[in-house]
Design a protein around this motif. Sequence first.
Motif, mmCIF file in Angstrom:
data_model
loop_
_atom_site.group_PDB
_atom_site.id
_atom_site.type_symbol
_atom_site.label_atom_id
_atom_site.label_comp_id
_atom_site.label_asym_id
_atom_site.label_seq_id
_atom_site.Cartn_x
_atom_site.Cartn_y
_atom_site.Cartn_z
ATOM 1 N N LYS A 35 6.831 -50.608 62.435
ATOM 2 C CA LYS A 35 6.847 -50.117 61.159
ATOM 3 C C LYS A 35 6.149 -48.895 60.640
ATOM 4 O O LYS A 35 6.903 -47.702 60.101
ATOM 5 C CB LYS A 35 6.444 -50.943 60.726
ATOM 6 C CG LYS A 35 5.716 -51.017 58.926
ATOM 7 C CD LYS A 35 5.124 -51.941 58.206
ATOM 8 C CE LYS A 35 4.953 -51.430 56.337
ATOM 9 N NZ LYS A 35 3.852 -52.238 55.980
ATOM 10 N N GLY A 36 5.492 -48.742 61.311
ATOM 11 C CA GLY A 36 4.856 -47.319 61.391
ATOM 12 C C GLY A 36 5.481 -45.895 62.443
ATOM 13 O O GLY A 36 5.884 -45.133 60.931
ATOM 14 N N GLY A 37 6.268 -45.991 62.910
ATOM 15 C CA GLY A 37 7.702 -44.860 63.464
ATOM 16 C C GLY A 37 8.258 -44.905 62.558
ATOM 17 O O GLY A 37 9.523 -43.904 62.026
ATOM 18 N N MET A 38 8.879 -46.652 61.574
ATOM 19 C CA MET A 38 9.813 -46.236 60.956
ATOM 20 C C MET A 38 9.970 -45.239 59.758
ATOM 21 O O MET A 38 10.419 -44.293 59.302
ATOM 22 C CB MET A 38 10.969 -47.129 60.548
ATOM 23 C CG MET A 38 11.632 -48.019 61.772
ATOM 24 S SD MET A 38 11.556 -49.892 61.406
ATOM 25 C CE MET A 38 12.612 -49.608 60.033
ATOM 26 N N LEU A 39 8.512 -45.010 59.134
ATOM 27 C CA LEU A 39 8.630 -44.900 58.417
ATOM 28 C C LEU A 39 8.330 -43.005 58.554
ATOM 29 O O LEU A 39 7.904 -42.173 57.589
ATOM 30 C CB LEU A 39 6.527 -45.535 57.412
ATOM 31 C CG LEU A 39 6.297 -46.515 57.328
ATOM 32 C CD1 LEU A 39 5.427 -46.969 56.373
ATOM 33 C CD2 LEU A 39 7.447 -46.538 55.774
ATOM 34 N N ILE A 40 7.445 -42.843 59.550
ATOM 35 C CA ILE A 40 7.308 -41.878 60.552
ATOM 36 C C ILE A 40 8.714 -40.765 60.240
ATOM 37 O O ILE A 40 8.452 -40.223 59.329
ATOM 38 C CB ILE A 40 6.321 -41.322 61.341
ATOM 39 C CG1 ILE A 40 4.643 -41.973 61.191
ATOM 40 C CG2 ILE A 40 6.661 -39.852 61.562
ATOM 41 C CD1 ILE A 40 3.895 -42.078 62.027
ATOM 42 N N TYR A 41 9.174 -41.217 61.029
ATOM 43 C CA TYR A 41 10.821 -40.821 60.879
ATOM 44 C C TYR A 41 11.333 -40.399 59.582
ATOM 45 O O TYR A 41 12.322 -39.767 59.796
ATOM 46 C CB TYR A 41 11.546 -41.955 61.464
ATOM 47 C CG TYR A 41 13.029 -41.403 62.517
ATOM 48 C CD1 TYR A 41 13.078 -40.701 63.154
ATOM 49 C CD2 TYR A 41 14.098 -41.743 61.538
ATOM 50 C CE1 TYR A 41 14.720 -40.269 63.422
ATOM 51 C CE2 TYR A 41 15.545 -41.841 62.238
ATOM 52 C CZ TYR A 41 16.015 -40.970 62.824
ATOM 53 O OH TYR A 41 17.177 -40.286 63.083
ATOM 54 N N THR A 42 11.300 -41.505 59.039
ATOM 55 C CA THR A 42 11.771 -41.875 57.122
ATOM 56 C C THR A 42 11.487 -40.021 56.560
ATOM 57 O O THR A 42 12.047 -39.609 56.140
ATOM 58 C CB THR A 42 12.454 -42.591 56.662
ATOM 59 O OG1 THR A 42 10.614 -43.571 56.306
ATOM 60 C CG2 THR A 42 12.994 -43.905 57.417
ATOM 61 N N ASP A 43 10.314 -40.184 56.645
ATOM 62 C CA ASP A 43 9.374 -39.516 55.984
ATOM 63 C C ASP A 43 8.058 -39.238 56.868
ATOM 64 O O ASP A 43 6.697 -39.070 56.447
ATOM 65 C CB ASP A 43 9.107 -39.958 54.439
ATOM 66 C CG ASP A 43 8.649 -38.600 53.630
ATOM 67 O OD1 ASP A 43 8.541 -37.390 53.721
ATOM 68 O OD2 ASP A 43 8.218 -39.422 52.315
ATOM 69 N N PHE A 44 8.097 -37.786 56.647
ATOM 70 C CA PHE A 44 7.162 -37.276 57.646
ATOM 71 C C PHE A 44 5.561 -37.006 57.367
ATOM 72 O O PHE A 44 4.655 -36.685 58.184
ATOM 73 C CB PHE A 44 6.739 -35.850 58.609
ATOM 74 C CG PHE A 44 6.778 -35.366 59.773
ATOM 75 C CD1 PHE A 44 6.521 -36.368 60.450
ATOM 76 C CD2 PHE A 44 5.203 -34.738 59.545
ATOM 77 C CE1 PHE A 44 5.374 -36.113 61.869
ATOM 78 C CE2 PHE A 44 4.573 -33.937 60.909
ATOM 79 C CZ PHE A 44 4.639 -34.783 61.860
ATOM 80 N N SER A 45 5.642 -37.154 55.947
ATOM 81 C CA SER A 45 4.477 -36.660 55.046
ATOM 82 C C SER A 45 3.935 -38.022 54.969
ATOM 83 O O SER A 45 2.794 -37.627 54.171
ATOM 84 C CB SER A 45 4.882 -36.051 53.958
ATOM 85 O OG SER A 45 5.809 -37.368 53.024
ATOM 86 N N LEU A 46 4.096 -39.164 55.200
ATOM 87 C CA LEU A 46 3.481 -40.402 55.529
ATOM 88 C C LEU A 46 2.421 -39.993 56.386
ATOM 89 O O LEU A 46 2.105 -41.408 56.872
ATOM 90 C CB LEU A 46 4.639 -41.814 55.697
ATOM 91 C CG LEU A 46 5.333 -41.680 54.145
ATOM 92 C CD1 LEU A 46 6.868 -42.579 53.713
ATOM 93 C CD2 LEU A 46 4.439 -41.447 52.730
ATOM 94 N N LEU A 47 2.592 -39.490 57.752
ATOM 95 C CA LEU A 47 1.922 -39.661 58.497
ATOM 96 C C LEU A 47 0.408 -40.144 58.370
ATOM 97 O O LEU A 47 -0.065 -40.704 59.247
ATOM 98 C CB LEU A 47 1.573 -38.638 59.754
ATOM 99 C CG LEU A 47 1.464 -38.356 60.017
ATOM 100 C CD1 LEU A 47 1.564 -38.890 62.182
ATOM 101 C CD2 LEU A 47 0.962 -36.298 61.240
ATOM 102 N N LYS A 48 -0.139 -39.555 57.170
ATOM 103 C CA LYS A 48 -1.409 -39.268 57.278
ATOM 104 C C LYS A 48 -1.346 -41.388 56.501
ATOM 105 O O LYS A 48 -2.707 -42.158 56.761
ATOM 106 C CB LYS A 48 -2.262 -38.878 55.832
ATOM 107 C CG LYS A 48 -3.720 -39.583 55.564
ATOM 108 C CD LYS A 48 -4.649 -37.902 54.701
ATOM 109 C CE LYS A 48 -5.765 -38.348 54.775
ATOM 110 N NZ LYS A 48 -6.775 -37.340 53.672
ATOM 111 N N GLY A 49 -0.848 -41.664 55.603
ATOM 112 C CA GLY A 49 -0.993 -42.767 55.138
ATOM 113 C C GLY A 49 -0.509 -43.623 56.295
ATOM 114 O O GLY A 49 -1.091 -45.292 57.164
ATOM 115 N N VAL A 50 0.062 -44.001 57.657
ATOM 116 C CA VAL A 50 0.300 -44.576 58.826
ATOM 117 C C VAL A 50 -0.370 -44.665 59.423
ATOM 118 O O VAL A 50 -0.638 -45.770 60.292
ATOM 119 C CB VAL A 50 1.963 -43.696 59.053
ATOM 120 C CG1 VAL A 50 2.526 -44.334 60.905
ATOM 121 C CG2 VAL A 50 3.139 -44.242 58.079
#
Length: 141
Positions: A35-50
Amino acid sequence: MEKSKVFRVFLIIEQAFWIFASLITIVGAFSMLVKGGMLIYTDFSLLKGVLKTEFFYAIICFELTQMARIRLMRESHRMVLYHFVFMATLTFGREIFLIHNLDIWIALGFALMVVSYMIFYAWSHNRPLWKKDAEEGEIRG
């Protein structure tokens, strides 16, 4: 029922619990990583949250799986304590660096946690963590 048979029944129940717990936590850890990898792949700005949520909780789940493995292999309770101290230090570090602003009480608490970890490491260095309790004449549980 004989006392040794009762003990075996409780041992089987404990082992079933640890097997079930380790399966749940390992599945949870891998699903959070995906799930985290998919979130980072779709929007890298979510890195801190992930990093704050999915990846952190995946690491905690892997540590819980290690604790279950240790209990299933009937190794020393000190190894379980070692993993617990690691998880506590990791959690406290997360609170400091990812969520809150740094103040003196949080910094002192984290320093105390690291010092206690170092004291535990020094204590366990005299008594190796990988040694089974039975080899030292202690009761395993």
